[in-house]
Design a protein around this motif. Structure first.
Motif, PDB file in Angstrom:
ATOM      1  N   ILE A 253       0.843  -1.180   0.000  1.00  0.00           N
ATOM      2  CA  ILE A 253       0.000   0.000   0.000  1.00  0.00           C
ATOM      3  C   ILE A 253       0.884   1.238   0.000  1.00  0.00           C
ATOM      4  N   THR A 254       0.643   2.130  -0.940  1.00  0.00           N
ATOM      5  CA  THR A 254       1.357   3.401  -0.993  1.00  0.00           C
ATOM      6  C   THR A 254       0.499   4.429  -0.281  1.00  0.00           C
ATOM      7  N   ARG A 255       1.053   5.006   0.775  1.00  0.00           N
ATOM      8  CA  ARG A 255       0.253   5.794   1.699  1.00  0.00           C
ATOM      9  C   ARG A 255       0.300   7.292   1.420  1.00  0.00           C
ATOM     10  N   ILE A 256      -0.632   7.988   2.075  1.00  0.00           N
ATOM     11  CA  ILE A 256      -0.671   9.440   2.088  1.00  0.00           C
ATOM     12  C   ILE A 256      -0.540   9.891   3.533  1.00  0.00           C
ATOM     13  N   GLY A 257      -0.330  11.180   3.747  1.00  0.00           N
ATOM     14  CA  GLY A 257      -0.168  11.693   5.101  1.00  0.00           C
ATOM     15  C   GLY A 257       1.168  12.384   5.262  1.00  0.00           C
ATOM     16  N   ALA A 258       1.264  13.226   6.263  1.00  0.00           N
ATOM     17  CA  ALA A 258       2.453  14.069   6.436  1.00  0.00           C
ATOM     18  C   ALA A 258       3.746  13.262   6.527  1.00  0.00           C
ATOM     19  N   ASP A 259       3.734  12.170   7.294  1.00  0.00           N
ATOM     20  CA  ASP A 259       4.960  11.407   7.526  1.00  0.00           C
ATOM     21  C   ASP A 259       5.164  10.260   6.539  1.00  0.00           C
ATOM     22  N   GLU A 260       4.101   9.846   5.860  1.00  0.00           N
ATOM     23  CA  GLU A 260       4.164   8.619   5.069  1.00  0.00           C
ATOM     24  C   GLU A 260       3.866   8.817   3.593  1.00  0.00           C
ATOM     25  N   ALA A 261       3.599  10.044   3.182  1.00  0.00           N
ATOM     26  CA  ALA A 261       3.169  10.301   1.803  1.00  0.00           C
ATOM     27  C   ALA A 261       4.173   9.751   0.796  1.00  0.00           C
ATOM     28  N   GLY A 262       3.703   8.907  -0.101  1.00  0.00           N
ATOM     29  CA  GLY A 262       4.543   8.370  -1.162  1.00  0.00           C
ATOM     30  C   GLY A 262       5.334   7.134  -0.785  1.00  0.00           C
ATOM     31  N   PHE A 263       5.318   6.750   0.482  1.00  0.00           N
ATOM     32  CA  PHE A 263       6.081   5.578   0.898  1.00  0.00           C
ATOM     33  C   PHE A 263       5.233   4.321   0.783  1.00  0.00           C
ATOM     34  N   ARG A 264       5.904   3.235   0.417  1.00  0.00           N
ATOM     35  CA  ARG A 264       5.223   1.959   0.205  1.00  0.00           C
ATOM     36  C   ARG A 264       5.415   1.051   1.427  1.00  0.00           C
ATOM     37  N   TYR A 265       4.332   0.440   1.865  1.00  0.00           N
ATOM     38  CA  TYR A 265       4.352  -0.509   2.972  1.00  0.00           C
ATOM     39  C   TYR A 265       3.776  -1.844   2.507  1.00  0.00           C
ATOM     40  N   LEU A 266       4.317  -2.927   3.020  1.00  0.00           N
ATOM     41  CA  LEU A 266       3.738  -4.243   2.806  1.00  0.00           C
ATOM     42  C   LEU A 266       2.748  -4.532   3.923  1.00  0.00           C
ATOM     43  N   HIS A 267       1.628  -5.144   3.578  1.00  0.00           N
ATOM     44  CA  HIS A 267       0.568  -5.415   4.548  1.00  0.00           C
ATOM     45  C   HIS A 267       0.518  -6.907   4.847  1.00  0.00           C
ATOM     46  N   CYS A 268       0.773  -7.275   6.111  1.00  0.00           N
ATOM     47  CA  CYS A 268       0.833  -8.681   6.500  1.00  0.00           C
ATOM     48  C   CYS A 268      -0.520  -9.359   6.331  1.00  0.00           C
ATOM     49  N   SER A 269      -0.492 -10.550   5.738  1.00  0.00           N
ATOM     50  CA  SER A 269      -1.721 -11.300   5.498  1.00  0.00           C
ATOM     51  C   SER A 269      -2.313 -11.894   6.765  1.00  0.00           C
ATOM     52  N   LEU A 270      -1.531 -11.976   7.842  1.00  0.00           N
ATOM     53  CA  LEU A 270      -2.000 -12.629   9.069  1.00  0.00           C
ATOM     54  C   LEU A 270      -2.314 -11.634  10.179  1.00  0.00           C
ATOM     55  N   CYS A 271      -1.341 -10.825  10.576  1.00  0.00           N
ATOM     56  CA  CYS A 271      -1.546  -9.952  11.742  1.00  0.00           C
ATOM     57  C   CYS A 271      -1.889  -8.520  11.370  1.00  0.00           C
ATOM     58  N   GLY A 272      -1.840  -8.180  10.087  1.00  0.00           N
ATOM     59  CA  GLY A 272      -2.227  -6.841   9.667  1.00  0.00           C
ATOM     60  C   GLY A 272      -1.172  -5.776   9.880  1.00  0.00           C
ATOM     61  N   THR A 273       0.006  -6.144  10.366  1.00  0.00           N
ATOM     62  CA  THR A 273       1.100  -5.183  10.514  1.00  0.00           C
ATOM     63  C   THR A 273       1.571  -4.724   9.135  1.00  0.00           C
TER      64      THR A 273
END
Length: 335
Positions: A214-234
């Motif tokens: 997921i590529t996020r928006i927001g002051a600290d995370e805008a444009g950064f990509r995160y992987l979303h865990c299929s089990l715990c949601g981290t």
């Protein structure tokens, strides 16, 4: 899957020649880890599923999973305490870059079975008569050993012997348990107890594979990509334009369903450009990416489910899916 004209929806391919230079060169910092929020994790999912289901060809299944997510939300709010690892074990795992509670090695607290049955009872109240309720009753009446064996197969991504009809129900209990476990450890030992892992495409908390990025928006995370865990949601940061399977930065390109002028992307319900597949020519795998800049309401699991048309088309083009969604599994059912 085909369009109303009888031909498959077109896909649009964007070729990326070099790795993307993200905004770190200016000293910009972003949080590496995003733990799930107890009050929002499953609530946001069920809301997004209902939104996507409105005019979706998979409407009934999306509503089914939305109702299941609602039950997960209810259980998570007052989940019973579970046995936690010792602080020394947590620190030792961090030193060797391993997840502290690996899903395929961690001994689950027996509480998870009690909470699974509570979840199923809450879910049953929302189900109409039919085969789904029959499957639920069968799982609820099953002995603990059978459920644990099915859970082990799910955790290890073993399809042989897996009861596909029961799998989403058992997976819902596993997700609620692991989300609670991760949050309870963070409350006890602090969020910093979770560190980076090697390889970096595994969840830093439970070692599971991601569903999507997921590529996020927001002051600290805008444009950064995160992987979303299929089990715990981290969610954990992963550099953009880098294969999440083989970690190559070469031969990366994106494919997406090509929308008709003035309408939403076919068969997904998301806005144009909100869901795409990051494909790697080096290893032949792909992982879907959801983009909040295109649609701020995207939710990783929900939008992955609703965009199965894209999976079919990318698979037909020769790429193999690396993402894992416990709510939509493919394989041979148990005989």
């Amino acid at each position: 899957m085909t369009s109303s004209t009888g031909s498959p929806p077109p896909i649009r391919t964007t070729r990326v020649l070099e790795p993307e230079q993200i905004a770190m060169q200016a000293g910009r910092q972003m949080p590496f880890l995003r733990l799930p929020v107890r009050s929002l994790a499953f609530s946001d999912r069920q809301l997004r599923l209902r939104q996507l289901a409105a005019s979706h060809p998979m409407r009934e299944y999306l509503i089914f999973i939305a109702d299941l997510a609602q039950a997960q939300h209810q259980v998570l709010q007052d989940y019973a305490p579970v046995e936690l690892p010792e602080t020394e074990a947590l620190e030792a795992a961090a030193k060797v870059l391993k997840p502290p509670m690996p899903a395929f090695g961690w001994t689950r607290d027996a509480v998870w079975l009690k909470e699974l049955r509570r979840l199923l009872a809450l879910f049953r109240a929302r189900l109409p008569e039919g085969s789904a309720r029959d499957t639920l009753d069968r799982v609820a009446a099953a002995d603990d050993a059978w459920i644990d064996a099915q859970a082990d197969r799910l955790s290890r991504r073993i399809m042989f012997g897996l009861d596909l009809a029961a799998a989403p129900l058992i997976a819902a209990g596993l997700q609620a348990y692991w989300t609670h476990l991760v949050l309870q450890v963070a409350e006890s030992a602090g969020e910093n107890i979770y560190g980076r892992t090697d390889p970096g495409n595994e969840c830093p908390c439970c070692g599971s594979a991601p569903t999507v990025s997921i590529t996020r928006i927001g002051a600290d995370e805008a444009g950064f990509r995160y992987l979303h865990c299929s089990l715990c949601g981290t969610e954990w940061h992963y550099v953009r334009i880098k294969c999440t399977h083989c970690e190559s930065t070469k031969g990366i390109h994106f494919e997406s369903l090509s929308p008709q002028p003035g309408v939403e992307v076919p068969a997904t319900g998301a806005r144009e450009g909100a869901v795409k597949a990051e494909c790697c020519d080096s290893c032949g795998h792909y992982l879907k990416q959801v983009v909040m800049e295109k649609d701020p309401e995207v939710e990783p699991v929900a939008d992955d489910l609703a965009s199965v048309t894209l999976d079919l088309l990318v698979s037909e083009a020769g790429h193999q899916r690396s993402g894992h969604n416990l709510m939509l599994l493919f394989g041979e059912p148990e005989t």
